[in-house]
Design a protein around this motif. Sequence first.
Motif, PDB file in Angstrom:
ATOM      1  N   ASN A 143       0.850  -1.383  -0.116  1.00 20.56           N
ATOM      2  CA  ASN A 143      -0.104   0.141   0.461  1.00 20.56           C
ATOM      3  C   ASN A 143       0.768   1.413   0.245  1.00 20.56           C
ATOM      4  O   ASN A 143       1.995   1.040   0.812  1.00 20.56           O
ATOM      5  N   ARG A 144       0.604   2.071  -0.849  1.00 21.80           N
ATOM      6  CA  ARG A 144       1.218   3.386  -0.689  1.00 21.80           C
ATOM      7  C   ARG A 144       0.366   4.386   0.433  1.00 21.80           C
ATOM      8  O   ARG A 144      -0.499   4.240   0.938  1.00 21.80           O
ATOM      9  N   ARG A 145       1.037   4.713   1.041  1.00 19.73           N
ATOM     10  CA  ARG A 145       0.891   5.413   2.956  1.00 19.73           C
ATOM     11  C   ARG A 145       0.871   6.987   2.150  1.00 19.73           C
ATOM     12  O   ARG A 145       1.367   7.273   1.520  1.00 19.73           O
ATOM     13  N   SER A 158      -6.853   0.767   3.732  1.00 14.02           N
ATOM     14  CA  SER A 158      -6.448   1.119   2.691  1.00 14.02           C
ATOM     15  C   SER A 158      -7.421   0.493   1.841  1.00 14.02           C
ATOM     16  O   SER A 158      -7.893  -0.742   2.176  1.00 14.02           O
ATOM     17  N   SER A 327      -8.046   5.297   2.386  1.00  6.99           N
ATOM     18  CA  SER A 327      -7.430   5.720   1.204  1.00  6.99           C
ATOM     19  C   SER A 327      -7.032   4.833  -0.014  1.00  6.99           C
ATOM     20  O   SER A 327      -6.181   3.775   0.103  1.00  6.99           O
ATOM     21  N   GLY A 330      -3.221   4.455  -4.323  1.00 11.99           N
ATOM     22  CA  GLY A 330      -2.597   2.606  -5.488  1.00 11.99           C
ATOM     23  C   GLY A 330      -1.715   2.313  -4.863  1.00 11.99           C
ATOM     24  O   GLY A 330      -1.674   2.192  -2.809  1.00 11.99           O
ATOM     25  N   TYR A 331      -2.194   0.878  -5.300  1.00 13.06           N
ATOM     26  CA  TYR A 331      -1.290  -0.096  -4.830  1.00 13.06           C
ATOM     27  C   TYR A 331       0.592   0.429  -4.709  1.00 13.06           C
ATOM     28  O   TYR A 331       1.020   0.961  -5.536  1.00 13.06           O
ATOM     29  N   LYS A 332       1.206  -0.457  -4.878  1.00 14.04           N
ATOM     30  CA  LYS A 332       2.636  -0.795  -4.421  1.00 14.04           C
ATOM     31  C   LYS A 332       3.335  -2.200  -4.851  1.00 14.04           C
ATOM     32  O   LYS A 332       3.179  -3.049  -4.173  1.00 14.04           O
ATOM     33  N   HIS A 345      12.282   3.833  -4.610  1.00 11.01           N
ATOM     34  CA  HIS A 345      11.548   4.466  -5.099  1.00 11.01           C
ATOM     35  C   HIS A 345      10.297   4.026  -5.199  1.00 11.01           C
ATOM     36  O   HIS A 345       9.448   5.039  -5.627  1.00 11.01           O
ATOM     37  N   ARG A 346      10.569   3.745  -6.995  1.00  8.87           N
ATOM     38  CA  ARG A 346       9.206   3.627  -7.802  1.00  8.87           C
ATOM     39  C   ARG A 346       7.965   2.579  -7.833  1.00  8.87           C
ATOM     40  O   ARG A 346       7.062   1.854  -8.356  1.00  8.87           O
ATOM     41  N   ALA A 347       8.802   1.928  -6.839  1.00 10.52           N
ATOM     42  CA  ALA A 347       8.043   0.820  -6.243  1.00 10.52           C
ATOM     43  C   ALA A 347       7.570  -0.218  -7.728  1.00 10.52           C
ATOM     44  O   ALA A 347       6.512  -0.682  -8.186  1.00 10.52           O
ATOM     45  N   GLY A 371       3.991  -0.459 -12.681  1.00  7.41           N
ATOM     46  CA  GLY A 371       3.734   0.119 -11.438  1.00  7.41           C
ATOM     47  C   GLY A 371       1.722  -0.330 -11.817  1.00  7.41           C
ATOM     48  O   GLY A 371       1.461  -0.695 -12.701  1.00  7.41           O
TER      49      GLY A 371
END
Length: 461
Positions: A143-145, A158, A327, A330-332, A345-347, A371
């Motif tokens: 999960n993007r925080r 999330s 929230s 975005g996923y990652k 950094h870009r996951a 992504g």
Amino acid sequence: MRSCRRLLSELKLWTSGRSKWTRGLNEGLGGSGKAFLSTSSCPKVCIVGSGPAGFYTAQHLIKARQDVEVDIYERLPVPFGLVRFGVAPDHPEVKNVINTFTQTAKHSRCSFYGNVNVGKDVTVDELQGAYHAVVLSYGAEGNRRMGVPGEDLPGVYSAKDFVGWYNGLPSCRELKPDLSCETAIILGQGNVALDVARILLSPLDILKELREMVNLPGTRPEMVTADFEGVSEALKDVPRPRKRLTELLLKTALDAPGDKELERRRNAARVWGFRFYRSPTEILADPGRSRTAGIRLAVNRLEGSGDAARAVLTGEVEDVSCGLVISSIGYKSLPIDPAVPFDSHRAVMPNSVGRVHQAPGLYCSGWLKTGPTGVIATTMNNSFDTARSLLEDMDSGALDVSPAKPGSQAVSSLLEKRGVKPVTFSDWEKIDSLETRRGDACGKPREKLLSVEEMLKVARA
């Protein structure tokens, strides 16, 4: 007090077979279910992940080259990834791709191995030793925080976990969100955010049929007219799908409703709406700091135009009371093995058209490659591109497929020594049959098993 659920966001909408399987050999290979000749030199490809990216990659490889064998490894005992665990219940037609994936899984040159956790049960390096090529297609389970105070309060979730909860993902079965509050706020306005909104707003008996927010029975839209200033003029340069969506929003927000629609809105008990130019700065707690009581939003404005437009802070803030914050920003993807290149950094996995950088024989497809963006059709094209890269490397000699490789025979031996028993596709069909029978009994397409333990018990019965 009327029940009211709102959507708020900081985002700008207008920018951008088994014929090879034999019982005797199956037992001899520790239940792997696939027959091998030790002298076989056919190209063997391993795919990690059985979601759309994995299956589309396998499909293209099998169709394009008549000698390639593909094995698909999956952490869970069940296949299909986000098609099973991410598609909203009111989009049943999207799940039809499972029929295509099932045909691939049953192909004589494809095998499925569930309940195998790559990176833990077997390493990527071990897979590379057993196969000519390894394709990582395990998706984005992180999960993007938000990075704001209070985001760990009870009542904040999330979207990935919330969607996993209502879709029966085993890791989310204990989520138990409190849905008794009057107001829910969803941060983000992507496909997942809209899925969550519809689920929250919809009566259970229509979830299988309804798609459009504007037609949800018992609800009415509530928009801020000023948020749509200048949008009509910007539409001329917008791609057609986004243009049609924006025109629907404009019509809902700005056009005077007809008599029938006006009456429907007057009788609505629930309210939904989009809010633009807003960014979360803090989740507000109740006096006892025991759960979510609201959210503080920074008010933004646009500077610049077109692709150069940027949202900048105005200095104003708004506090909105709510009991639930979801929230959906975005996923990652997460790294699977410390020996595999990963761009934290870009996951994503650093790659060129699916070829993982500085890792010969290693490829990636799906969200791990690009992504978390696009829909299933996007992932299909993405995965076909990776498969083409792999096939080009076979044809050019960049990927040497001349030495014989043991494939799943070697992996099955490793897993047996480590006490791991894979779930085959025929095992999955036992789970599928039980779930559909349970669903028939209560008028649903299926009633899912919610724990890995339950799934394994049925698969091994």
